[in-house]
Design an enzyme around this catalytic site. Sequence first.
Site, PDB file in Angstrom:
ATOM      1  N   ASP A  85       0.827  -1.208   0.000  1.00  0.00           N
ATOM      2  CA  ASP A  85       0.000   0.000   0.000  1.00  0.00           C
ATOM      3  C   ASP A  85       0.862   1.259   0.000  1.00  0.00           C
ATOM      4  O   ASP A  85       0.427   2.325  -0.435  1.00  0.00           O
ATOM      5  CB  ASP A  85      -0.916  -0.018   1.227  1.00  0.00           C
ATOM      6  N   ARG A 130       2.628   8.709  -8.582  1.00  0.00           N
ATOM      7  CA  ARG A 130       3.223  10.044  -8.743  1.00  0.00           C
ATOM      8  C   ARG A 130       4.456  10.000  -9.637  1.00  0.00           C
ATOM      9  O   ARG A 130       4.658  10.883 -10.475  1.00  0.00           O
ATOM     10  CB  ARG A 130       3.574  10.623  -7.365  1.00  0.00           C
ATOM     11  N   GLY A 159       1.049   4.534  -4.283  1.00  0.00           N
ATOM     12  CA  GLY A 159       0.989   5.990  -4.382  1.00  0.00           C
ATOM     13  C   GLY A 159       2.264   6.584  -4.954  1.00  0.00           C
ATOM     14  O   GLY A 159       2.222   7.493  -5.790  1.00  0.00           O
ATOM     15  N   ASP A 188      -8.079  -1.594   1.201  1.00  0.00           N
ATOM     16  CA  ASP A 188      -7.759  -1.390   2.625  1.00  0.00           C
ATOM     17  C   ASP A 188      -8.932  -1.783   3.509  1.00  0.00           C
ATOM     18  O   ASP A 188      -8.770  -2.509   4.500  1.00  0.00           O
ATOM     19  CB  ASP A 188      -7.401   0.075   2.881  1.00  0.00           C
TER      20      ASP A 188
END
Length: 261
Positions: free
Chosen positions: A77, A85, A81, A102
């Site tokens: 997790d 990016r 992200g 999640d």
Amino acid sequence: MSNGPAILTRRRGSIDIVDAKVAVDLATAQTYSENVFLFVPNLIGYARIILAALSLHYMNYHPKYCTVLYCISCLLDAFDGHAARALGQASKFGAVLDMVTDRCTTTSLLCYLTSAYPEYALGFQFLIALDFSSHYMHMNSSLVTGSKSHKQVDSDVSRLLRAYYNPTTLFLVCAGNELFYIALYLMKWVHTPLSESLGVTGFFGGFTWPELMAWVSGPICFYKNVVNLVQLWKASKILVGVDLAERAKAREEEALRAKQD
């Protein structure tokens, strides 16, 4: 003049740009060069789901496999992200996939804990309900106010949520929260105190290592659920505020039409 029109303008700009039928057609006609389903962060998300499913498969009879698979799924997790990016592949689908994964992963573990600790079943059920309701309300309040991400919270809305959604804080708190639930799971399997397993003497020697992990991570879990309560309350107030703004706008338009007639 009320703030209603400004709120409504942001809302229209955020969620009413693409018609649902047009969106379905666009998703169906994706090419491999620009396929959101195949973005690297989303592939990481699919891997997390598979690992979580495997951990659930082993949960009843093989705690080592279960714990390793569950922890890897949770650790990934932290990477989706960064990948989004770094590769310019942030997407609404990915954000929702991440949140749903999640919620479902944690809920599945809590369901097991409900059966493992039946005397605390009501407490675990409350935590499940709070987790789902808090994030669902927060996601919807973010959408109606035109936020690009549910993780973008202004400090004037909530300083606590602003601090919580700092990437480093978010990772540490979520990791601590999951470690607490994992510790509760392992406490059902590990019964050898540290004095016997590692030769630890003194006060800590009477604990098993999962018990010690639960004591360390328990306050983090408590903080996480306080945040969930605050998030639920703030999201409720935002949605009510949008309702009031929409009703005020409707009355203004009705009064304007009445004058024109």
